[in-house]
Design a protein around this motif. Structure first.
Motif, PDB file in Angstrom:
ATOM      1  N   THR A 102     -10.366  14.341  11.001  1.00 30.73           N
ATOM      2  CA  THR A 102      -9.369  13.621  11.287  1.00 30.73           C
ATOM      3  C   THR A 102      -9.209  13.529  12.875  1.00 30.73           C
ATOM      4  O   THR A 102      -9.273  14.622  13.466  1.00 30.73           O
ATOM      5  N   ALA A 103      -9.005  12.184  13.485  1.00 27.22           N
ATOM      6  CA  ALA A 103      -8.931  12.084  14.625  1.00 27.22           C
ATOM      7  C   ALA A 103      -7.473  11.321  15.019  1.00 27.22           C
ATOM      8  O   ALA A 103      -7.116  10.657  14.389  1.00 27.22           O
ATOM      9  N   ARG A 104      -6.823  12.032  15.882  1.00 22.72           N
ATOM     10  CA  ARG A 104      -5.617  11.126  16.334  1.00 22.72           C
ATOM     11  C   ARG A 104      -5.836  10.064  17.351  1.00 22.72           C
ATOM     12  O   ARG A 104      -6.493  10.141  18.469  1.00 22.72           O
ATOM     13  N   MET A 105      -5.473   8.950  16.789  1.00 21.63           N
ATOM     14  CA  MET A 105      -5.825   7.572  17.308  1.00 21.63           C
ATOM     15  C   MET A 105      -4.666   7.413  18.387  1.00 21.63           C
ATOM     16  O   MET A 105      -5.083   6.341  19.672  1.00 21.63           O
ATOM     17  N   HIS A 106      -3.379   7.688  18.156  1.00 25.02           N
ATOM     18  CA  HIS A 106      -2.448   7.431  19.069  1.00 25.02           C
ATOM     19  C   HIS A 106      -1.334   8.273  18.864  1.00 25.02           C
ATOM     20  O   HIS A 106      -1.041   8.506  17.662  1.00 25.02           O
ATOM     21  N   THR A 107      -0.643   8.487  19.731  1.00 23.35           N
ATOM     22  CA  THR A 107       0.558   9.373  19.573  1.00 23.35           C
ATOM     23  C   THR A 107       1.910   8.482  20.179  1.00 23.35           C
ATOM     24  O   THR A 107       1.726   7.951  21.552  1.00 23.35           O
ATOM     25  N   ALA A 152      -4.325  -0.733  21.517  1.00 23.14           N
ATOM     26  CA  ALA A 152      -4.641   0.386  22.642  1.00 23.14           C
ATOM     27  C   ALA A 152      -5.825  -0.181  23.322  1.00 23.14           C
ATOM     28  O   ALA A 152      -5.800   0.180  24.503  1.00 23.14           O
ATOM     29  N   ALA A 153      -6.616  -0.908  22.751  1.00 27.14           N
ATOM     30  CA  ALA A 153      -7.895  -1.420  23.378  1.00 27.14           C
ATOM     31  C   ALA A 153      -7.252  -2.460  24.507  1.00 27.14           C
ATOM     32  O   ALA A 153      -8.002  -2.645  25.516  1.00 27.14           O
ATOM     33  N   LEU A 154      -6.503  -3.298  23.932  1.00 34.53           N
ATOM     34  CA  LEU A 154      -5.988  -4.252  24.944  1.00 34.53           C
ATOM     35  C   LEU A 154      -5.277  -3.531  26.041  1.00 34.53           C
ATOM     36  O   LEU A 154      -5.249  -4.019  27.446  1.00 34.53           O
ATOM     37  N   ALA A 155      -4.600  -2.351  25.745  1.00 33.84           N
ATOM     38  CA  ALA A 155      -3.748  -2.092  27.075  1.00 33.84           C
ATOM     39  C   ALA A 155      -4.979  -1.327  27.880  1.00 33.84           C
ATOM     40  O   ALA A 155      -4.299  -1.514  29.113  1.00 33.84           O
ATOM     41  N   VAL A 156      -5.982  -1.235  27.711  1.00 28.77           N
ATOM     42  CA  VAL A 156      -7.027  -0.569  28.633  1.00 28.77           C
ATOM     43  C   VAL A 156      -7.255  -1.619  29.581  1.00 28.77           C
ATOM     44  O   VAL A 156      -7.643  -1.487  30.464  1.00 28.77           O
ATOM     45  N   ARG A 157      -7.428  -2.718  29.194  1.00 31.08           N
ATOM     46  CA  ARG A 157      -8.041  -3.970  29.829  1.00 31.08           C
ATOM     47  C   ARG A 157      -6.935  -4.741  30.811  1.00 31.08           C
ATOM     48  O   ARG A 157      -7.475  -5.167  31.729  1.00 31.08           O
ATOM     49  N   VAL A 158      -5.470  -4.391  30.417  1.00 29.66           N
ATOM     50  CA  VAL A 158      -4.798  -4.990  31.303  1.00 29.66           C
ATOM     51  C   VAL A 158      -4.154  -4.036  32.208  1.00 29.66           C
ATOM     52  O   VAL A 158      -3.885  -2.771  31.813  1.00 29.66           O
ATOM     53  N   ILE A 172       6.264  -2.548  16.144  1.00 27.41           N
ATOM     54  CA  ILE A 172       6.279  -1.234  16.925  1.00 27.41           C
ATOM     55  C   ILE A 172       5.091  -0.547  16.951  1.00 27.41           C
ATOM     56  O   ILE A 172       4.861   0.724  16.747  1.00 27.41           O
ATOM     57  N   PRO A 173       3.986  -1.154  17.295  1.00 29.60           N
ATOM     58  CA  PRO A 173       2.606  -0.375  17.603  1.00 29.60           C
ATOM     59  C   PRO A 173       2.614   0.620  18.445  1.00 29.60           C
ATOM     60  O   PRO A 173       2.048   1.880  18.158  1.00 29.60           O
ATOM     61  N   ILE A 194      -0.117   2.596  24.823  1.00 24.03           N
ATOM     62  CA  ILE A 194       0.666   1.331  24.688  1.00 24.03           C
ATOM     63  C   ILE A 194       1.901   1.055  25.119  1.00 24.03           C
ATOM     64  O   ILE A 194       2.739   1.676  24.827  1.00 24.03           O
ATOM     65  N   ARG A 195       2.058   0.267  26.039  1.00 24.07           N
ATOM     66  CA  ARG A 195       3.259   0.027  27.003  1.00 24.07           C
ATOM     67  C   ARG A 195       3.786  -1.616  26.469  1.00 24.07           C
ATOM     68  O   ARG A 195       3.034  -2.429  26.761  1.00 24.07           O
ATOM     69  N   ILE A 196       4.780  -1.249  25.718  1.00 26.06           N
ATOM     70  CA  ILE A 196       5.269  -2.618  25.537  1.00 26.06           C
ATOM     71  C   ILE A 196       6.793  -2.709  26.125  1.00 26.06           C
ATOM     72  O   ILE A 196       7.627  -2.028  25.783  1.00 26.06           O
ATOM     73  N   ALA A 197       6.874  -3.577  27.209  1.00 25.34           N
ATOM     74  CA  ALA A 197       8.032  -4.067  27.925  1.00 25.34           C
ATOM     75  C   ALA A 197       8.977  -4.857  27.236  1.00 25.34           C
ATOM     76  O   ALA A 197      10.113  -4.875  27.697  1.00 25.34           O
ATOM     77  N   ALA A 198       8.489  -5.911  26.322  1.00 25.81           N
ATOM     78  CA  ALA A 198       9.344  -6.837  25.813  1.00 25.81           C
ATOM     79  C   ALA A 198       8.973  -7.242  24.493  1.00 25.81           C
ATOM     80  O   ALA A 198       7.664  -7.466  24.065  1.00 25.81           O
ATOM     81  N   ARG A 199      10.021  -7.462  23.524  1.00 27.18           N
ATOM     82  CA  ARG A 199       9.639  -7.796  21.946  1.00 27.18           C
ATOM     83  C   ARG A 199      10.453  -8.973  21.595  1.00 27.18           C
ATOM     84  O   ARG A 199      11.570  -9.031  22.077  1.00 27.18           O
TER      85      ARG A 199
END
Length: 331
Positions: free
Chosen positions: A140-145, A102-108, A126-127, A170-175
């Motif tokens: 309790t905190a929701r970190m990602h949905t 999630a932190a990396l997704a913010v940077r790019v 599958i993050p 978090i956007r993953i276009a290729a695995r």
């Protein structure tokens, strides 16, 4: 650490979770130690040894079954261990990993292209399909949905410099998954092979793995058969243009010999790609150098270190269910 010391420590660590595996670990005698000393050090991991023993017919509920197998089928056990690649890639390890993605997704400003190195069946590939809650004290905190189903829901205990949830998905276009013996979850009995590495008492863990398997099947990767570091370039080159490459390793590098481990780290740096890892504390010299002095690798809750681009961000227990954040990856 000697082989006997490693298994004694493993038994102490696993006792509360799996008395059967603890009993197997404590059953090591001079014969079994000598047998394990015949295989490469990276092939002596308890989970790997126990999975191979079960595949060869040893009953984990029998405390003496491992010793009996070593006596009665020594050549077969040595041969199987030498080539074994069993690794379950427990999806709970995504608990410390998802906030790093999630932190990396913010940077790019473009979607990620993921290379999961040592992926087995890709249960940690599958993050983006994880709904993650952090339990911090009584809150309790929701970190990602997860934006799509099927998905996995994880609840992780967190403390320290816990990062704030980020609004960027978090956007993953290729695995791409890289493994010496990749597992196609769509193949018959593939899931049964995966759970050979899971203690028989851990029925909740098996159920979670089944959820992760359903999620992974919904976004099938490009599977590449290969090893680290030699095939890393091939896996990265399989990513399409227009994605931000990121390599993921979760409990993988302990199976890579020390010199090759450093060559992998150097190659990641040379390629200029991002790297997210959850690896045993201390096995990566560069990452270990970024740990605070107060972190004790002998502490069960600091067994693994979560890192982003070679910098330690958090430590956790072996399964990633208790995470202590050392730094906020969003800063």
């Amino acid at each position: 650490m000697t082989t006997l010391d490693r298994y004694t420590a493993y038994a102490d660590r696993i006792e509360a979770v799996s008395p059967t595996y603890a009993a197997w670990a404590r059953s090591l005698d001079d014969v079994l130690v000598g047998l394990l000393d015949e295989v490469p050090e990276s092939q002596r991991q308890p989970e790997l040894v126990f999975a191979v023993a079960r595949r060869l017919g040893a009953d984990p509920t029998d405390p003496g079954a491992l010793r009996a197998l070593g006596l009665e089928a020594r050549p077969a056990l040595v041969a199987a261990l030498t080539s074994a690649t069993v690794q379950a890639n427990d999806p709970r390890r995504l608990g410390p990993v998802v906030p790093l993605f999630a932190a990396l997704a913010v940077r790019v400003d473009r979607p990620l292209g993921l290379v999961d190195a040592g992926a087995a069946a890709g249960l940690c590939s599958i993050p983006d399909r994880v709904t993650l809650d952090y339990r911090v004290g009584t809150d309790t905190a929701r970190m990602h949905t997860a934006p799509s189903e099927p998905s996995v829901r994880l609840v992780t205990e967190a403390s320290g410099a816990v990062p704030a949830p980020t609004p960027t998905p978090i956007r993953i276009a290729a695995r791409v998954t890289l493994d010496p013996n990749p597992i196609d979850l769509a193949a018959p009995h593939a899931f049964d092979r995966l759970v050979e590495a899971v203690p028989p008492e851990a029925t909740d863990r098996t159920a979670l793995m089944r959820e992760a398997a359903r999620a992974a099947l919904a976004v099938p990767p490009v599977r590449i058969r290969g090893t680290l570091p030699g095939d890393l370039d091939r896996a990265l080159d399989a990513l399409p243009d227009g994605v931000e490459p990121v390599v993921l390793t979760t409990g993988t590098l302990v199976y890579v010999p020390g010199a090759d481990r450093q060559r992998f780290v150097d190659r990641v740096r040379d390629r200029g790609v991002h790297w997210i890892a959850l690896e045993r504390t201390g096995i990566l010299t560069g990452v270990a150098a970024t740990l605070p002095e107060a972190v004790d690798p002998a502490d069960p809750d600091a067994f693994a270190t979560a890192s982003l681009d070679g910098t330690a961000m958090a430590v956790s227990d072996p399964f990633g269910v208790r995470v202590r954040w050392l730094r906020d990856p969003n800063l």
